[in-house]
Design a protein around this motif. Structure first.
Motif: not given
Length: 285
Positions: A173-196
């Motif tokens: 409904t709002r926010g970034a597009p979905l990605c997998t759980y593992k990809e989400t965990a890496r973003i939560l670790a503080g690494f940039p979300d490279r998806r356009p």
């Protein structure tokens, strides 16, 4: 008993994770402050916090595995076992529950054939109930990998999980597009979300949130109908005077009296002498 110590990562995985971990640790004045993002980092590797991941965090931060385990088992965002690509969390806290959250959760359990914390056989969806998604103005709310799906119904929630399992594109409904759980965990670790477009996607406050803000500021809300009679005066204003103006009373004119809920008699255990047990009773009475 499990094998002790826990096995290490393969050499190439270990080297890659060490480079990432050192980048995370360098952000903090004290190394152990990096534990939470490091737990997300190892979760991004295997989908949950394994014994190997615990050992890795402990070695990188000079902690014991017991100290790392105590943190990993305290926070619900860290999985303790394998799960699906999509973590579907249904809010069952008070407001969402009465608005339909309980019905949604019960429907999804039956539809997916899993219980709380269970994962579908295809490994796509893990279902869990959440105490609060912090989005009460959009109740009932479902989250997928921590992205919001607002104003859900049992039917819309069923369509949502079916789309996830079939690999169809699902837009929050709002926010970034979905990605997998593992990809989400890496973003939560503080690494940039490279998806356009992911960083540019927003999840601002919705109309219900803004109505509440305007009421709290003492502003009338267009089209609110009776709600305009319950506008909260601005902080520092005279509540009685502001309420009188809305009611059409002259300044200084007393309002009509009416009993409040506190004035009404209550037939409770605390007020009924024939039923003394209650909050004022001594333990054991």
């Amino acid at each position: 008993m499990p094998q002790l110590p826990a096995p290490d990562y393969p050499a190439e995985v270990r080297a890659r994770l060490e480079a990432d971990a050192k980048e995370v640790i360098a952000r903090y004045p004290g190394a152990r402050s990096a534990l939470l993002p490091l737990l997300h980092l190892v979760q991004a590797e295997e989908g949950h916090v394994t014994r190997t991941g615990v050992r890795f965090c402990a070695e990188m931060l000079d902690l014991t595995t017991a100290e790392v385990t105590a943190v990993a088992t305290f926070y619900s965002m860290y999985r303790r076992g394998p799960g699906g690509d999509y973590q579907v969390g249904v809010c069952t806290n008070t407001l969402c529950a009465v608005m339909g959250g309980d019905a949604i959760f019960e429907t999804l359990q039956k539809h997916l054939g899993v219980g709380n914390g269970g994962t579908t056989e295809d490994g796509k969806v893990t279902l869990e109930h959440i105490e609060c998604n912090a989005a009460c103005d959009f109740a009932p709310v479902v989250m997928v990998n921590w992205e919001f799906f607002d104003n859900q119904t049992p039917d819309s929630a069923k369509r949502l999980v079916d789309d996830l399992r079939e690999g169809r594109t699902v837009a929050p409904t709002r926010g970034a597009p979905l990605c997998t759980y593992k990809e989400t965990a890496r973003i939560l670790a503080g690494f940039p979300d490279r998806r356009p477009g992911a960083v540019e996607a927003t999840g601002g406050a919705g109309p219900a949130s803004l109505v509440g803000l305007r009421l709290a500021k003492g502003e009338a809300v267009p089209g609110a109908g009776p709600a305009a009679d319950h506008v909260v005066p601005q902080r520092g204003a005279d509540p009685a005077e502001a309420e009188g103006e809305r009611a059409g009373r002259a300044p200084g004119e007393a309002p009509a009296t009416h009993p409040s809920s506190h004035d009404a008699p209550r037939d409770t255990s605390a007020s009924d002498p024939s039923h003394p047990a209650g909050p004022t009773a001594e333990e054991g009475e």
